[in-house]
Motif scaffolding. Sequence first.
Motif, PDB file in Angstrom:
ATOM      1  N   THR A 167       0.812  -1.220   0.000  1.00 59.23           N
ATOM      2  CA  THR A 167       0.000   0.000   0.000  1.00 59.23           C
ATOM      3  C   THR A 167       0.845   1.271   0.000  1.00 59.23           C
ATOM      4  O   THR A 167       0.327   2.354  -0.220  1.00 59.23           O
ATOM      5  CB  THR A 167      -0.941   0.032   1.220  1.00 59.23           C
ATOM      6  OG1 THR A 167      -0.158   0.099   2.429  1.00 59.23           O
ATOM      7  CG2 THR A 167      -1.822  -1.215   1.259  1.00 59.23           C
ATOM      8  N   ALA A 168       2.151   1.139   0.266  1.00 57.41           N
ATOM      9  CA  ALA A 168       3.027   2.311   0.260  1.00 57.41           C
ATOM     10  C   ALA A 168       3.141   2.844  -1.167  1.00 57.41           C
ATOM     11  O   ALA A 168       3.405   2.088  -2.103  1.00 57.41           O
ATOM     12  CB  ALA A 168       4.412   1.947   0.800  1.00 57.41           C
ATOM     13  N   HIS A 169       2.935   4.144  -1.349  1.00 60.17           N
ATOM     14  CA  HIS A 169       2.954   4.743  -2.681  1.00 60.17           C
ATOM     15  C   HIS A 169       4.338   4.673  -3.320  1.00 60.17           C
ATOM     16  O   HIS A 169       4.450   4.684  -4.550  1.00 60.17           O
ATOM     17  CB  HIS A 169       2.497   6.200  -2.605  1.00 60.17           C
ATOM     18  CG  HIS A 169       1.103   6.359  -2.067  1.00 60.17           C
ATOM     19  ND1 HIS A 169       0.001   5.780  -2.670  1.00 60.17           N
ATOM     20  CD2 HIS A 169       0.637   7.006  -0.972  1.00 60.17           C
ATOM     21  CE1 HIS A 169      -1.086   6.081  -1.982  1.00 60.17           C
ATOM     22  NE2 HIS A 169      -0.728   6.818  -0.942  1.00 60.17           N
ATOM     23  N   ALA A 170       5.383   4.600  -2.491  1.00 58.14           N
ATOM     24  CA  ALA A 170       6.746   4.559  -3.024  1.00 58.14           C
ATOM     25  C   ALA A 170       7.141   3.165  -3.502  1.00 58.14           C
ATOM     26  O   ALA A 170       8.244   2.973  -4.014  1.00 58.14           O
ATOM     27  CB  ALA A 170       7.735   5.031  -1.962  1.00 58.14           C
ATOM     28  N   VAL A 171       6.259   2.193  -3.338  1.00 57.36           N
ATOM     29  CA  VAL A 171       6.556   0.802  -3.699  1.00 57.36           C
ATOM     30  C   VAL A 171       5.718   0.384  -4.902  1.00 57.36           C
ATOM     31  O   VAL A 171       4.502   0.535  -4.895  1.00 57.36           O
ATOM     32  CB  VAL A 171       6.280  -0.136  -2.505  1.00 57.36           C
ATOM     33  CG1 VAL A 171       6.439  -1.593  -2.907  1.00 57.36           C
ATOM     34  CG2 VAL A 171       7.207   0.194  -1.340  1.00 57.36           C
ATOM     35  N   ASP A 230       6.657   6.340   2.586  1.00 58.48           N
ATOM     36  CA  ASP A 230       5.882   7.417   1.955  1.00 58.48           C
ATOM     37  C   ASP A 230       6.310   8.806   2.448  1.00 58.48           C
ATOM     38  O   ASP A 230       6.315   9.768   1.693  1.00 58.48           O
ATOM     39  CB  ASP A 230       4.388   7.211   2.213  1.00 58.48           C
ATOM     40  CG  ASP A 230       3.801   6.135   1.304  1.00 58.48           C
ATOM     41  OD1 ASP A 230       4.421   5.833   0.264  1.00 58.48           O
ATOM     42  OD2 ASP A 230       2.730   5.598   1.635  1.00 58.48           O
ATOM     43  N   SER A 231       6.680   8.910   3.712  1.00 55.98           N
ATOM     44  CA  SER A 231       7.047  10.214   4.260  1.00 55.98           C
ATOM     45  C   SER A 231       8.430  10.668   3.804  1.00 55.98           C
ATOM     46  O   SER A 231       8.756  11.863   3.899  1.00 55.98           O
ATOM     47  CB  SER A 231       6.985  10.180   5.787  1.00 55.98           C
ATOM     48  OG  SER A 231       7.933   9.264   6.314  1.00 55.98           O
ATOM     49  N   HIS A 232       9.268   9.737   3.313  1.00 52.09           N
ATOM     50  CA  HIS A 232      10.616  10.096   2.897  1.00 52.09           C
ATOM     51  C   HIS A 232      10.820   9.925   1.386  1.00 52.09           C
ATOM     52  O   HIS A 232      11.968   9.897   0.914  1.00 52.09           O
ATOM     53  CB  HIS A 232      11.663   9.260   3.644  1.00 52.09           C
ATOM     54  CG  HIS A 232      11.816   9.644   5.080  1.00 52.09           C
ATOM     55  ND1 HIS A 232      10.868   9.325   6.035  1.00 52.09           N
ATOM     56  CD2 HIS A 232      12.786  10.348   5.726  1.00 52.09           C
ATOM     57  CE1 HIS A 232      11.253   9.798   7.209  1.00 52.09           C
ATOM     58  NE2 HIS A 232      12.404  10.424   7.039  1.00 52.09           N
ATOM     59  N   ALA A 233       9.729   9.792   0.658  1.00 51.59           N
ATOM     60  CA  ALA A 233       9.826   9.624  -0.791  1.00 51.59           C
ATOM     61  C   ALA A 233      10.114  10.958  -1.463  1.00 51.59           C
ATOM     62  O   ALA A 233       9.772  12.026  -0.945  1.00 51.59           O
ATOM     63  CB  ALA A 233       8.547   9.018  -1.341  1.00 51.59           C
ATOM     64  N   GLU A 234      10.759  10.879  -2.632  1.00 47.84           N
ATOM     65  CA  GLU A 234      11.021  12.087  -3.410  1.00 47.84           C
ATOM     66  C   GLU A 234       9.711  12.749  -3.798  1.00 47.84           C
ATOM     67  O   GLU A 234       8.764  12.089  -4.208  1.00 47.84           O
ATOM     68  CB  GLU A 234      11.815  11.735  -4.677  1.00 47.84           C
ATOM     69  CG  GLU A 234      13.248  11.317  -4.407  1.00 47.84           C
ATOM     70  CD  GLU A 234      13.996  11.032  -5.699  1.00 47.84           C
ATOM     71  OE1 GLU A 234      13.351  11.034  -6.769  1.00 47.84           O
ATOM     72  OE2 GLU A 234      15.210  10.784  -5.626  1.00 47.84           O
TER      73      GLU A 234
END
Length: 220
Positions: A91-95, A215-219
Motif C-alpha cells: 500500500t506504500a505509494h513509493a513501492v 511514503d514520508s521520505h519519498a522524493e
Amino acid sequence: MGRLAPVGEGVPAFESGYASPAVQPEGISLFKGDSAVLTDADIARILSFSFTVRPQNRLAVMALGRASLWSEEYAKGQADNARAFMDRLKTAHAVREVAELPMLLVPEKQTVPYLREAGARFQADLLLVHQSRVRTFSKYRTLGKDEVKALCTVEAILLDVRTGIIPYTTSASETISAKPSETDLNFEETVAKATVEAVGKSMNAVADSMATYLDSHAEK
C-alpha cells in the motif's frame, strides 16, 4: 650547601601525561585498526549522505530464521501473517512491487554486504529484513482452564541496495493471553493460536511503520 630550588620550579612528573592534551583533528579515528574496515574518509562520506526514497521501488522481503511449523494451525497462521505483512507494504505509494527474496538467494552469511549482494541479484531497490522472537509462558491449573501467554517481538531493518545504507529500523512487541477453547484439539493448539496472533499483530505494526516511513521520505 647547594641552594634548594624554589617550590614550584619544574613540572611534577605526575602531571606530564595530562598537561596540554593533544588536539585530535575532527573526523579522524583514535584507533588505528578502524581503517581496516572503513577509512575515516569513508565514514565521513557515509555520515554526510542524505537518503531519499526513490519513487517506484521494488521491495524484497526476507525473514531471518525459519519457524518450526509444529502444527497445522501454526503453519496456516504463519502463512496468513506473511500475506498480510506483504499486502500492507504494497500500500506504500513509493513501492511498485513487493516480493519475498527466494530461499535460494538467501546468503549463508547474513551480514549487510552479503544481504546487499542478494538484493542486487534479485534486482531489488530496497531489502526489508525482519526477525521474530517469541516466548511462551504456560500456566497449568488444578482447577479451571490452563492458560498460555505469548510474547512476540518483531524487528526490521530497511537496506538501500544501491548505497548499502540502512536508513530505517523499527520494532514492535505484542503479548497475547489465551485459554483453551472447545475447538482446540489440545493445549498445544492453544499455544499455537496465541503465538500466531502475537506474531501477526507485531508484524502488522512493523509493516505500518515501514510503509509510513517509505511514503514520508519519498522524493516529491
